[in-house]
Design an enzyme around this catalytic site. Structure first.
Site, PDB file in Angstrom:
ATOM      1  N   GLY A 309       0.816  -1.203   0.000  1.00 55.42           N
ATOM      2  CA  GLY A 309       0.000   0.000   0.000  1.00 55.42           C
ATOM      3  C   GLY A 309       0.853   1.259   0.000  1.00 55.42           C
ATOM      4  N   SER A 310       0.383   2.283   0.698  1.00 53.24           N
ATOM      5  CA  SER A 310       0.997   3.615   0.581  1.00 53.24           C
ATOM      6  C   SER A 310       2.391   3.718   1.189  1.00 53.24           C
ATOM      7  CB  SER A 310       0.090   4.662   1.225  1.00 53.24           C
ATOM      8  OG  SER A 310      -1.105   4.798   0.462  1.00 53.24           O
ATOM      9  N   THR A 311       2.807   2.767   2.031  1.00 53.59           N
ATOM     10  CA  THR A 311       4.185   2.821   2.527  1.00 53.59           C
ATOM     11  C   THR A 311       5.178   2.674   1.374  1.00 53.59           C
ATOM     12  OG1 THR A 311       4.019   0.455   3.027  1.00 53.59           O
ATOM     13  CG2 THR A 311       3.688   1.990   4.862  1.00 53.59           C
ATOM     14  N   PHE A 312       4.733   2.046   0.285  1.00 51.88           N
ATOM     15  CA  PHE A 312       5.607   1.856  -0.876  1.00 51.88           C
ATOM     16  C   PHE A 312       5.842   3.174  -1.622  1.00 51.88           C
ATOM     17  CE2 PHE A 312       6.634   0.406  -5.228  1.00 51.88           C
ATOM     18  CZ  PHE A 312       7.676  -0.459  -4.931  1.00 51.88           C
ATOM     19  N   LYS A 313       5.041   4.172  -1.341  1.00 51.67           N
ATOM     20  CA  LYS A 313       5.201   5.470  -2.004  1.00 51.67           C
ATOM     21  C   LYS A 313       6.553   6.107  -1.680  1.00 51.67           C
ATOM     22  CE  LYS A 313       0.220   6.322  -2.245  1.00 51.67           C
ATOM     23  NZ  LYS A 313      -0.952   6.993  -1.651  1.00 51.67           N
TER      24      LYS A 313
END
Length: 586
Positions: A309-313
């Site tokens: 999810g958004s931690t990969f951003k």
């Protein structure tokens, strides 16, 4: 008649000469064979004679101790005994059977079968507590041997159970560090040699010869009893509060890859590893129970993948800055969704964020911004930086069972796949892989290998070997690293990671919420990655809450756990509040 007698005597004489000659030849052959055996095969038959007249009982070597980073033993040894019988020396078999059955709590039939078996030595039971074995020794039962042994003992019970691992009945490692470092931790067994007759009876007056065992090598790790214990408490607390399926936490030094804590709750009791920790095995088949045990022992931080999810951003943002396809002041527009080919892909804020800069897009964790950034990167650049930051490969962590990243094949990535990859969906990786890659971004661009083993030391302390791991500098520029630390600090001070704030410290963070497969199952993983101090991180942490009930957003339920962890760890690691760190604390 005289001629006949004469011929008869001659024939008898010839027969006697023949027999005599054959006897002489046989004696010469026998003498030659004996000479050959005495000279050429002396060593071989000497060993065979020893086997007949010597009996060896094994004296187990103590397994190497595992320590945390402060020298606290987290896996040690408990003295036990092995009880055996020597059939030819048993004088009162009925008494031996009765006593051993009673004291060892074994069925009488089982003990009888072994006592009555004709063999040089027969093991009755191993890992017998010292008080029981002392009682058996004091009874001086003829033919009963009580030999010293060691049983693995874990002082902290459920402490880092899926990381440390445990040993089997033979004291060999089964999972975790116990199996990864088994060849070092195992010692060299000794033995007790006794002289016996051909019937296997010990010869009175012949002294025993003892070969001393050599204890295994000790292992010093980067785990910290205090940090791990607090992390397990924090994980257990949020798991109970959110009625979650499980909680995973990894805490490490992003500068060198040393892991301070690795949590997988629910943990299990290392001193009782075959008892299930969440359910009863009463009505389970052996196969089902083994499957349940394998699941209980599984180190999900290393062996299980998930959509980040958004931690990969963090990865996508750093890649875009490094590639020069985005600037901090670039502006974007978020109406609450983005149309990619025939798909309408929404933002978590369905009403949209409106106009925002790239930095604000990171702070808001805005999907349309990252879909645009991903499109600017393009497939080739995206995969280049995935390789550069290690996402496409295993970390090489020093525990078994590491899973590989599950990623699209490059040739199959179209606009839609690229868009979903840009905000952390449609692929999977392990928690330790994600945190290790983010650490490269935080530490100035050095590729590190996450690890637990730090040092090997011989049992007598005379030989010490530092363990080394691969590292590579300039994975990304120091400027990109500095910029990303600044942006992620602003996520806490101004954006969606406010609940990761720790008073007196500059904390950087990125939250995430990913929906599990199949979609629309209403099952989520809430996550948050955090680090501090922002100018020179000495600890980075990742929290994953699997299937929380009720509110499931990472910024709401995972970020506070990061705050707790850092608030506890930073003072403990010697970083004072308000301090600017320029070097790693000692």
């Amino acid at each position: 008649m005289t001629e006949y007698l004469k011929q008869s005597r001659t024939l008898q004489r010839q027969k006697l000469l023949f027999v005599y000659g054959m006897v002489v030849l046989f004696m010469i052959g026998l003498a030659g064979r004996l000479l050959y055996l005495m000279v050429n095969r002396a060593d071989y038959y000497g060993e065979k004679a020893k086997e007949v007249h010597q009996r060896q009982r094994t004296v187990k070597a103590a397994r190497g101790i595992i320590y945390d980073r402060n020298g606290v033993a987290i896996a040690s040894n408990k003295p036990v005994s092995t009880i055996s019988v020597i059939h030819n020396q048993v004088q009162n078999p009925e008494k031996v059977i009765r006593v051993l059955s009673e004291l060892l709590e074994l069925p009488e039939e089982k003990v009888r079968k072994r006592v009555e078996k004709v063999s040089s030595i027969e093991k009755i039971k191993s890992n017998v507590d010292k008080d029981i074995s002392d009682r058996i020794r004091d009874m001086e039962l003829a033919g009963v041997m009580v030999d010293e042994d060691y049983k693995r003992y874990y002082p902290y019970s459920e402490f880092a159970s899926k990381v440390i691992g445990f040993t089997g009945a033979d004291n060999q490692g089964i999972i975790g560090m116990e199996v990864a470092y088994d060849k070092y931790l195992q010692g060299q067994d000794g033995g007790i040699l006794t002289m016996t007759t051909a019937r296997g009876l010990e010869i009175d007056g012949k002294a025993e010869e003892r070969i001393e065992p050599i204890a295994g090598t000790n292992l010093y790790t980067s785990l910290d009893v205090n940090i791990q214990s607090f992390a397990q408490q924090a994980a257990g607390k949020v798991m109970k509060a959110k009625k979650a399926k499980s909680v995973r936490i990894v805490m490490m030094n992003p500068q060198n890859g040393e892991i301070y804590a690795m949590v997988n709750v629910p943990e299990f009791d290392l001193n009782d590893p075959y008892t299930l920790n969440t359910t009863s095995s009463k009505n389970m088949s052996d196969k089902k129970k083994q499957e349940a045990l394998n699941g209980m022992w599984r180190n999900a931080c290393v062996s299980d993948t998930y959509e980040p999810g958004s931690t990969f951003k963090v990865i996508v943002a750093a890649s875009a800055l490094e590639a020069g396809v985005v600037k901090l002041e670039d502006t974007f527009h978020c109406p609450g969704f983005k149309v990619v080919e025939d798909r309408r892909i929404r933002c978590h804020k369905t009403t949209g964020h409106g106009s925002e800069t790239f930095v604000q897009g990171v702070q808001n964790s805005c999907n349309p911004v990252f879909m645009e950034v991903g499109a600017r990167l393009g497939v080739d650049n995206m995969f280049h930086y995935l390789q550069q930051l290690g996402i496409m490969s295993k970390t090489g962590i020093d525990v078994p069972g590491e899973a590989s990243t599950i990623m699209h094949r490059k040739e199959n990535v179209g606009a839609v796949e690229l868009a979903t990859m840009s905000f952390g969906q449609s692929f999977q990786l392990t928690p330790v892989r994600l945190l290790s890659s983010i650490s490269m971004i935080l530490n100035g661009g050095t590729r590190i290998t996450p690890h637990l083993g730090v040092e090997l030391e011989s049992s007598d302390g005379t030989a010490v070997k530092k363990l080394t791991y691969p590292a590579q500098e300039n994975i990304i520029s120091s400027q990109t690293s500095e910029t990303m630390r600044m942006i992620l600090e602003s996520v806490v001070s101004e954006g969606s990671g406010k609940k990761a704030y720790v008073e007196g410290y500059q904390v950087g963070a990125k939250t995430g919420t990913s929906e599990k497969l199949p979609r629309h199952s209403n099952k989520y993983i809430a996550s948050c990655m955090g680090f501090a101090p922002a100018d020179h991180p000495v600890v980075a942490a990742l929290v994953l809450i699997d299937e929380p009930q009720g509110i499931y957003y990472g910024g709401t339920i995972a970020a506070p756990v990061i705050s707790e962890l850092l608030d506890n760890a930073l003072p403990y690691l010697g970083v004072e509040r308000g301090e600017t760190v320029t070097a790693e604390p000692g």
